[in-house]
Scaffold this motif. Structure first.
Motif, mmCIF file in Angstrom:
data_model
loop_
_atom_site.group_PDB
_atom_site.id
_atom_site.type_symbol
_atom_site.label_atom_id
_atom_site.label_comp_id
_atom_site.label_asym_id
_atom_site.label_seq_id
_atom_site.Cartn_x
_atom_site.Cartn_y
_atom_site.Cartn_z
ATOM 1 N N GLY A 34 0.814 -1.214 0.000
ATOM 2 C CA GLY A 34 0.000 0.000 0.000
ATOM 3 C C GLY A 34 0.846 1.263 0.000
ATOM 4 N N ARG A 35 0.497 2.199 0.922
ATOM 5 C CA ARG A 35 1.243 3.457 0.971
ATOM 6 C C ARG A 35 2.462 3.309 1.867
ATOM 7 N NH1 ARG A 35 -1.137 6.835 3.878
ATOM 8 N NH2 ARG A 35 -2.815 5.507 4.627
ATOM 9 N N SER A 36 2.961 2.100 1.901
ATOM 10 C CA SER A 36 4.029 1.795 2.849
ATOM 11 C C SER A 36 5.265 2.672 2.683
ATOM 12 C CB SER A 36 4.435 0.342 2.683
ATOM 13 O OG SER A 36 5.601 0.110 3.413
ATOM 14 N N LEU A 37 5.891 2.889 3.807
ATOM 15 C CA LEU A 37 7.155 3.625 3.780
ATOM 16 C C LEU A 37 8.307 2.657 3.583
ATOM 17 C CD1 LEU A 37 6.621 5.924 6.885
ATOM 18 C CD2 LEU A 37 6.380 6.558 4.496
ATOM 19 N N ALA A 38 7.936 1.335 3.559
ATOM 20 C CA ALA A 38 8.978 0.312 3.540
ATOM 21 C C ALA A 38 9.919 0.479 2.363
ATOM 22 C CB ALA A 38 8.341 -1.066 3.481
ATOM 23 N N GLY A 39 11.163 0.234 2.680
ATOM 24 C CA GLY A 39 12.148 0.229 1.619
ATOM 25 C C GLY A 39 12.507 1.615 1.150
ATOM 26 N N SER A 40 11.755 2.597 1.597
ATOM 27 C CA SER A 40 12.071 3.938 1.163
ATOM 28 C C SER A 40 13.351 4.411 1.837
ATOM 29 C CB SER A 40 10.917 4.877 1.485
ATOM 30 O OG SER A 40 11.400 6.191 1.524
ATOM 31 N N LEU A 41 14.354 4.578 1.048
ATOM 32 C CA LEU A 41 15.653 4.981 1.600
ATOM 33 C C LEU A 41 15.571 6.317 2.306
ATOM 34 C CD1 LEU A 41 18.276 3.853 -1.052
ATOM 35 C CD2 LEU A 41 17.996 3.076 1.311
ATOM 36 N N THR A 42 14.723 7.198 1.768
ATOM 37 C CA THR A 42 14.578 8.516 2.389
ATOM 38 C C THR A 42 14.126 8.379 3.831
ATOM 39 O OG1 THR A 42 13.711 9.118 0.256
ATOM 40 C CG2 THR A 42 13.649 10.812 1.966
ATOM 41 N N TRP A 43 13.140 7.508 4.053
ATOM 42 C CA TRP A 43 12.604 7.377 5.402
ATOM 43 C C TRP A 43 13.596 6.736 6.349
ATOM 44 C CZ3 TRP A 43 9.235 10.433 7.096
ATOM 45 C CH2 TRP A 43 8.262 10.971 6.249
ATOM 46 N N ILE A 44 14.367 5.784 5.796
ATOM 47 C CA ILE A 44 15.407 5.188 6.643
ATOM 48 C C ILE A 44 16.389 6.270 7.067
ATOM 49 C CG2 ILE A 44 17.374 3.590 6.672
ATOM 50 C CD1 ILE A 44 15.761 1.739 4.934
ATOM 51 N N ARG A 45 16.699 7.147 6.125
ATOM 52 C CA ARG A 45 17.655 8.213 6.429
ATOM 53 C C ARG A 45 17.083 9.179 7.474
ATOM 54 N NH1 ARG A 45 19.307 9.999 1.018
ATOM 55 N NH2 ARG A 45 20.158 7.922 0.716
ATOM 56 N N VAL A 46 15.800 9.537 7.273
ATOM 57 C CA VAL A 46 15.161 10.443 8.240
ATOM 58 C C VAL A 46 15.162 9.818 9.625
ATOM 59 C CG1 VAL A 46 12.981 11.542 8.912
ATOM 60 C CG2 VAL A 46 13.702 11.573 6.523
ATOM 61 N N HIS A 47 14.821 8.527 9.662
ATOM 62 C CA HIS A 47 14.789 7.811 10.935
ATOM 63 C C HIS A 47 16.161 7.863 11.617
ATOM 64 C CE1 HIS A 47 13.695 4.632 13.788
ATOM 65 N NE2 HIS A 47 14.904 4.129 13.577
ATOM 66 N N LYS A 48 17.191 7.677 10.816
ATOM 67 C CA LYS A 48 18.545 7.649 11.343
ATOM 68 C C LYS A 48 18.952 9.024 11.894
ATOM 69 C CE LYS A 48 22.752 5.524 9.573
ATOM 70 N NZ LYS A 48 23.228 4.902 8.312
ATOM 71 N N ILE A 49 18.648 10.069 11.127
ATOM 72 C CA ILE A 49 19.019 11.416 11.564
ATOM 73 C C ILE A 49 18.296 11.774 12.864
ATOM 74 C CG2 ILE A 49 18.844 13.878 10.994
ATOM 75 C CD1 ILE A 49 19.194 13.058 8.054
ATOM 76 N N LEU A 50 16.985 11.492 12.891
ATOM 77 C CA LEU A 50 16.217 11.782 14.105
ATOM 78 C C LEU A 50 16.769 10.987 15.278
ATOM 79 C CD1 LEU A 50 12.515 11.943 12.860
ATOM 80 C CD2 LEU A 50 14.066 13.810 13.421
ATOM 81 N N GLY A 51 17.135 9.736 14.998
ATOM 82 C CA GLY A 51 17.701 8.880 16.046
ATOM 83 C C GLY A 51 18.957 9.494 16.638
ATOM 84 N N TYR A 52 19.810 10.014 15.767
ATOM 85 C CA TYR A 52 21.043 10.602 16.294
ATOM 86 C C TYR A 52 20.786 11.907 17.039
ATOM 87 C CZ TYR A 52 24.110 7.068 14.451
ATOM 88 O OH TYR A 52 24.746 5.876 14.257
ATOM 89 N N LEU A 53 19.814 12.685 16.551
ATOM 90 C CA LEU A 53 19.444 13.912 17.282
ATOM 91 C C LEU A 53 18.955 13.549 18.684
ATOM 92 C CD1 LEU A 53 17.544 16.174 14.714
ATOM 93 C CD2 LEU A 53 19.654 16.683 15.971
ATOM 94 N N PHE A 54 18.128 12.501 18.731
ATOM 95 C CA PHE A 54 17.585 12.013 19.997
ATOM 96 C C PHE A 54 18.729 11.633 20.938
ATOM 97 C CE2 PHE A 54 16.029 8.426 22.580
ATOM 98 C CZ PHE A 54 14.860 8.950 23.102
ATOM 99 N N LEU A 55 19.695 10.933 20.364
ATOM 100 C CA LEU A 55 20.851 10.481 21.131
ATOM 101 C C LEU A 55 21.655 11.670 21.664
ATOM 102 C CD1 LEU A 55 21.706 7.577 21.595
ATOM 103 C CD2 LEU A 55 23.447 7.874 19.833
ATOM 104 N N SER A 56 21.851 12.702 20.827
ATOM 105 C CA SER A 56 22.635 13.871 21.269
ATOM 106 C C SER A 56 21.911 14.598 22.394
ATOM 107 C CB SER A 56 22.841 14.872 20.132
ATOM 108 O OG SER A 56 22.944 14.220 18.916
ATOM 109 N N LEU A 57 20.601 14.746 22.220
ATOM 110 C CA LEU A 57 19.812 15.438 23.237
ATOM 111 C C LEU A 57 19.863 14.663 24.554
ATOM 112 C CD1 LEU A 57 18.386 18.048 22.865
ATOM 113 C CD2 LEU A 57 16.264 16.842 22.404
ATOM 114 N N PHE A 58 19.785 13.346 24.426
ATOM 115 C CA PHE A 58 19.835 12.491 25.621
ATOM 116 C C PHE A 58 21.169 12.679 26.345
ATOM 117 C CE2 PHE A 58 20.764 8.142 27.410
ATOM 118 C CZ PHE A 58 19.901 8.261 28.490
ATOM 119 N N THR A 59 22.261 12.657 25.575
ATOM 120 C CA THR A 59 23.586 12.828 26.173
ATOM 121 C C THR A 59 23.695 14.181 26.865
ATOM 122 O OG1 THR A 59 24.358 11.599 24.264
ATOM 123 C CG2 THR A 59 26.041 12.542 25.696
#
Ligand code: HEC
Ligand code: HEC
Length: 300
Positions: A39-64
């Protein structure tokens, strides 16, 4: 770090965590759809994987960043920690290994990646709890940092017994109650002092407490005054003199001197200059002292 900045950081922290988890769920949840339809899946979308990764690292920096603040703050604590603080610290510490494991799995053990969504959700849930007991607490208590005075609307809730009980409990924490009972102040003066105390002990002394104690002290003072028959101005002047003018010499020196108003004005200014601290006497306090000292001779 002001509570406000911490609240903003903490809110940003859970928003980041929430969006990251949402993207992760959208990606993994739909790929495993058993009908095979994406369907309208985000699966496999490289863009979304990248967004997820960037947000993850921001989260990590804020946590630190917040972890560093937390450790610095805890290191500076003199008294025993409150239950809320201990709970907060434990949650933050549990988050550390979870976050490290998550990063390790992503980077080095892709075969374990099916466990990642659960880890992500656990991290987010803990972060939410962590934020709830800090940001939530300060947001709820923020109104208590405003300047509180009595208004006609408060008459229904004001209660002398309650005011006395609150005062006995909360105002004896840092100094004796004698200090409170000995002072005479105008209503504005009391409002100033009690608000200052509430700020010193925030958020332990609430707006409600300030009002009750303020009401109690004003009423109590009126009663004392009626009994002694001495005007409030004189009492205010007298307590100010015994508090402020005994710092460097005996009060005998003050009470032994006969001066008129003009001479007292000069002396009090000179004493304030000797003290050298502009916060030692406010203009109001100076004038209360001068009125008391120069009125003394004629009235006695
Ligand atoms: C967190 C500690 C703390 C608590 C709680 C506290 N005080 Fe104080 N109080 C102080 C300190 C410190 C001073 C001395 C500094 C000053 O004079 O500004 C002081 C001074 C005073 C003074 C004398 C100075 C003045 O302005 O007349 C009065 C009166 C007073 N407090 C009343 C109260 C009352 C009423 C409460 C309860 C609502 C209270 N305090 C609760 C710390 C505290
Ligand atoms: C910073 C210390 C200090 C404080 C606070 C202080 N004094 Fe003095 N006072 C002195 C010194 C020093 C002298 C003696 C030298 C002089 O007369 O200047 C003195 C002397 C006096 C004298 C005798 C001399 C005269 O002019 O008659 C009086 C009266 C007096 N002070 C009143 C006061 C009063 C009222 C206050 C409170 C508003 C006060 N003092 C607060 C330091 C202080």
């Amino acid at each position: 770090m002001s509570p406000l900045i911490i609240s903003v950081l903490a809110t940003l922290f859970i928003i980041l965590g929430g969006v990251t988890v949402f993207i992760m769920l959208e990606m993994t949840g739909r790929t495993r759809d058993h009908t095979g339809k994406t369907g309208r899946s985000l699966a496999g979308s490289l863009t979304w994987i990248r967004v997820h990764k960037i947000l993850g690292y921001l989260f990590l920096s804020l946590f630190t960043l917040m972890l560093v603040f937390m450790i610095r703050k805890v290191a500076g604590f003199q008294e025993e920690l409150t239950a809320r603080a201990v709970f907060h610290i434990v949650l933050a510490l549990i988050l550390i290994p979870l976050v490290v494991i998550k990063v390790l799995v992503v980077r080095r053990h892709p075969q374990l990646s099916t466990k990642l969504p659960m880890l992500g959700i656990a991290i987010f849930t803990l972060s939410f709890g962590l934020t709830g007991i800090t940001a939530g607490y300060y947001v709820l208590h923020r109104s208590n940092l405003t300047y509180t005075t009595l208004s006609a609307l408060d008459n229904d809730v004001l209660d002398l017994e309650l005011g006395k009980a609150i005062m006995n409990r909360k105002c004896s924490k840092c100094h004796s109650l004698e200090r409170v009972y000995r002072a005479y102040k105008s209503e504005a003066g009391w409002a100033g002092t009690i608000n200052k105390m509430a700020l010193l002990d925030s958020p332990n002394i609430t707006t409600f407490d300030v009002k009750q104690v303020l009401n109690y002290l004003i009423e109590q003072q009126k009663k004392r005054q009626k009994k002694s028959g001495v005007s409030l101005e004189k009492e205010i002047g007298k307590t100010l003199v015994s508090r402020k003018c005994s710092v460097c010499h005996d009060l005998d020196r003050v009470f032994g001197a006969g001066k008129n108003r003009q001479e007292w004005t000069a002396t009090v200014s000179r004493m304030a200059d000797t003290m050298g601290d502009p916060g030692f006497l406010s203009d109001q306090e100076k004038s209360d002292i001068i009125t008391f000292l120069s009125g003394r001779e004629t009235e006695q």
